[in-house]
Design a protein around this motif. Structure first.
Motif, PDB file in Angstrom:
ATOM      1  N   ARG A   8      57.183  42.582  72.721  1.00 28.58           N
ATOM      2  CA  ARG A   8      56.725  41.382  72.006  1.00 28.58           C
ATOM      3  C   ARG A   8      56.526  41.721  70.528  1.00 28.58           C
ATOM      4  O   ARG A   8      55.834  42.693  70.195  1.00 28.58           O
ATOM      5  CB  ARG A   8      55.417  40.846  72.611  1.00 28.58           C
ATOM      6  CG  ARG A   8      55.630  40.165  73.956  1.00 28.58           C
ATOM      7  CD  ARG A   8      54.306  39.810  74.637  1.00 28.58           C
ATOM      8  NE  ARG A   8      53.433  38.968  73.840  1.00 28.58           N
ATOM      9  CZ  ARG A   8      53.552  37.644  73.734  1.00 28.58           C
ATOM     10  NH1 ARG A   8      54.555  37.011  74.337  1.00 28.58           N
ATOM     11  NH2 ARG A   8      52.689  36.934  73.021  1.00 28.58           N
TER      12      ARG A   8
ATOM     13  N   VAL B 186      57.337  36.171  68.633  1.00 27.59           N
ATOM     14  CA  VAL B 186      56.190  35.284  68.474  1.00 27.59           C
ATOM     15  C   VAL B 186      56.021  35.029  66.975  1.00 27.59           C
ATOM     16  O   VAL B 186      56.015  35.973  66.179  1.00 27.59           O
ATOM     17  CB  VAL B 186      54.903  35.915  69.044  1.00 27.59           C
ATOM     18  CG1 VAL B 186      53.741  34.943  68.969  1.00 27.59           C
ATOM     19  CG2 VAL B 186      55.130  36.410  70.469  1.00 27.59           C
TER      20      VAL B 186
ATOM     21  N   GLU C 259      58.340  31.991  70.684  1.00 28.88           N
ATOM     22  CA  GLU C 259      56.990  31.486  70.936  1.00 28.88           C
ATOM     23  C   GLU C 259      56.376  31.120  69.586  1.00 28.88           C
ATOM     24  O   GLU C 259      56.142  32.006  68.760  1.00 28.88           O
ATOM     25  CB  GLU C 259      56.181  32.573  71.644  1.00 28.88           C
ATOM     26  CG  GLU C 259      54.777  32.190  72.047  1.00 28.88           C
ATOM     27  CD  GLU C 259      54.052  33.339  72.729  1.00 28.88           C
ATOM     28  OE1 GLU C 259      52.852  33.510  72.461  1.00 28.88           O
ATOM     29  OE2 GLU C 259      54.690  34.075  73.518  1.00 28.88           O
TER      30      GLU C 259
ATOM     31  N   HIS D 118      53.457  29.331  67.120  1.00 29.02           N
ATOM     32  CA  HIS D 118      52.050  28.968  67.042  1.00 29.02           C
ATOM     33  C   HIS D 118      51.756  28.409  65.658  1.00 29.02           C
ATOM     34  O   HIS D 118      51.943  29.101  64.647  1.00 29.02           O
ATOM     35  CB  HIS D 118      51.161  30.175  67.310  1.00 29.02           C
ATOM     36  CG  HIS D 118      51.284  30.729  68.684  1.00 29.02           C
ATOM     37  ND1 HIS D 118      50.518  30.287  69.747  1.00 29.02           N
ATOM     38  CD2 HIS D 118      52.113  31.692  69.198  1.00 29.02           C
ATOM     39  CE1 HIS D 118      50.857  30.942  70.845  1.00 29.02           C
ATOM     40  NE2 HIS D 118      51.822  31.793  70.535  1.00 29.02           N
TER      41      HIS D 118
ATOM     42  N   LEU E  16      44.165  33.219  65.966  1.00 27.40           N
ATOM     43  CA  LEU E  16      45.226  33.306  66.962  1.00 27.40           C
ATOM     44  C   LEU E  16      44.740  33.990  68.238  1.00 27.40           C
ATOM     45  O   LEU E  16      44.128  35.048  68.191  1.00 27.40           O
ATOM     46  CB  LEU E  16      46.411  34.083  66.378  1.00 27.40           C
ATOM     47  CG  LEU E  16      47.662  34.204  67.253  1.00 27.40           C
ATOM     48  CD1 LEU E  16      48.295  32.827  67.474  1.00 27.40           C
ATOM     49  CD2 LEU E  16      48.661  35.159  66.615  1.00 27.40           C
ATOM     50  N   GLU E  17      45.045  33.375  69.373  1.00 29.40           N
ATOM     51  CA  GLU E  17      44.763  33.956  70.687  1.00 29.40           C
ATOM     52  C   GLU E  17      46.074  33.954  71.470  1.00 29.40           C
ATOM     53  O   GLU E  17      46.563  32.886  71.876  1.00 29.40           O
ATOM     54  CB  GLU E  17      43.691  33.147  71.419  1.00 29.40           C
ATOM     55  CG  GLU E  17      42.323  33.142  70.744  1.00 29.40           C
ATOM     56  CD  GLU E  17      41.636  34.500  70.754  1.00 29.40           C
ATOM     57  OE1 GLU E  17      42.049  35.365  71.568  1.00 29.40           O
ATOM     58  OE2 GLU E  17      40.690  34.692  69.971  1.00 29.40           O
ATOM     59  N   ILE E  18      46.656  35.122  71.674  1.00 25.54           N
ATOM     60  CA  ILE E  18      47.931  35.240  72.371  1.00 25.54           C
ATOM     61  C   ILE E  18      47.905  36.477  73.262  1.00 25.54           C
ATOM     62  O   ILE E  18      47.005  37.318  73.158  1.00 25.54           O
ATOM     63  CB  ILE E  18      49.120  35.354  71.383  1.00 25.54           C
ATOM     64  CG1 ILE E  18      48.923  36.561  70.451  1.00 25.54           C
ATOM     65  CG2 ILE E  18      49.316  34.075  70.609  1.00 25.54           C
ATOM     66  CD1 ILE E  18      50.125  36.871  69.574  1.00 25.54           C
ATOM     67  N   ASP E  19      48.913  36.584  74.123  1.00 25.32           N
ATOM     68  CA  ASP E  19      49.085  37.823  74.868  1.00 25.32           C
ATOM     69  C   ASP E  19      49.381  38.949  73.880  1.00 25.32           C
ATOM     70  O   ASP E  19      50.001  38.725  72.825  1.00 25.32           O
ATOM     71  CB  ASP E  19      50.233  37.686  75.871  1.00 25.32           C
ATOM     72  CG  ASP E  19      49.920  36.713  76.996  1.00 25.32           C
ATOM     73  OD1 ASP E  19      48.724  36.489  77.262  1.00 25.32           O
ATOM     74  OD2 ASP E  19      50.877  36.168  77.578  1.00 25.32           O
TER      75      ASP E  19
ATOM     76  N   VAL F 158      45.179  41.287  68.431  1.00 28.95           N
ATOM     77  CA  VAL F 158      46.299  40.805  69.246  1.00 28.95           C
ATOM     78  C   VAL F 158      47.316  41.904  69.556  1.00 28.95           C
ATOM     79  O   VAL F 158      48.356  41.627  70.152  1.00 28.95           O
ATOM     80  CB  VAL F 158      47.018  39.609  68.570  1.00 28.95           C
ATOM     81  CG1 VAL F 158      46.047  38.466  68.351  1.00 28.95           C
ATOM     82  CG2 VAL F 158      47.702  40.015  67.269  1.00 28.95           C
TER      83      VAL F 158
END
Length: 295
Positions: free
Chosen positions: A78, A107, A131, A133, A140-143, A172
């Protein structure tokens, strides 16, 4: 190994920049949040890249492509683009994936919808899933991600906001993840990183507008192009907030957030008659390529 995308691996991956520049020109005024004051920047940047910079990728693209490809080969899955401006950084990651011979999940976070729409369209042309945002990187809140890339991004933030951005990168990322950063570097925190030749701007804006007439823009738009591009260049020096970024405060900020800095390129004085924004500019020092690893 991630699946191979035929378009990515064998096809044309070049940005359709003329169409993307037209999209931003037509829609930025509607898509950009008026409170952010970014509409003219996003409206004109892709057009400047298309014409004044001959469609060039962002500065330090070779650095990014090499380092991202190395990390994809090493297992990175990622990759976060922190602030996109337009599709330039997405194109850099696409080239890195092509070099690596495999895909990663891309992302992208940006507080403005205009570059996200451009990235969505470019990814669609390539058949890639991205992905997206729309929001503030600090919220930011992501995997977790394995790589963060940022280009001339931290200079938009004064302190303490700049440290909050770096802290968000730490939040993150996985332990062992990499930050790849390209940033203007000032000799000290009070010296602006760029000197702009403002006298050249009217002529350069007029030339760009003339060139745009043959690239899908209409004669009735000529004056507006000249005005908006000249405004973009004249306002470009207001982007960099104080304290200006230095090798020392970049290193300190990253270390405070839990990163170990592995590389900062030594400053090499740079001057150009067609500077990083497509207009006559002299950089007071250099823009550094920086690599840091999350501890």
């Amino acid at each position: 190994m991630n699946p191979i995308n035929p378009v990515l691996m064998r096809g044309n991956i070049q940005e359709p920049l003329q169409g993307l520049a037209r999209l931003a020109w037509d829609q930025a005024a509607t898509l950009c949040n008026p409170q952010h004051g970014c509409a003219n920047y996003h409206r004109t940047w892709s057009l400047v890249r298309l014409i004044s910079l001959d469609g060039a990728l962002p500065g330090a693209s070779a650095f990014f492509i090499e380092e991202i490809a190395r990390r994809i080969k090493g297992g990175a899955k990622r990759i976060l683009i922190s602030g996109s401006a337009d599709t330039g950084l997405l194109a850099v990651v696409v080239q890195a994936m092509q070099r690596a011979g495999q895909l990663a999940q891309i992302v992208i976070v940006d507080r403005c919808k205009t570059p996200l729409l451009q990235c969505r369209d470019y990814a669609g042309v390539l058949g890639l899933s991205v992905e997206l945002h729309n929001g503030d990187i600090r919220e930011l809140e992501i995997d977790p991600v394995d790589v963060v890339i940022a280009h001339s991004f931290l200079l938009f933030f004064p302190e303490p906001d700049r440290q909050q951005v770096i802290n968000a990168w730490a939040r993150v990322t996985r332990p062992g993840a990499t930050v790849l950063l390209f940033s203007s570097i000032s000799p000290d925190e009070h010296t602006h990183p760029m000197r702009l030749d403002r006298q050249s701007i009217p002529g350069r804006a007029a030339s760009l507008a003339s060139a745009a007439m043959g690239r899908g823009w209409q004669e009735g738009e000529r004056e507006e192009i000249e005005t908006d591009v000249a405004r973009f260049w004249n306002e470009s020096t207001s982007i960099a907030k104080t304290p200006h970024t230095t090798v020392q405060n970049l290193r300190r900020g990253l270390e405070l957030a839990g990163f170990r800095v592995l590389q900062v390129t030594p400053p090499v004085p740079e001057s150009s008659t067609n500077g990083p924004l497509g207009v006559n500019a002299t950089l007071t020092d250099n823009r550094a390529e920086l690599i840091a690893v999350r501890i």
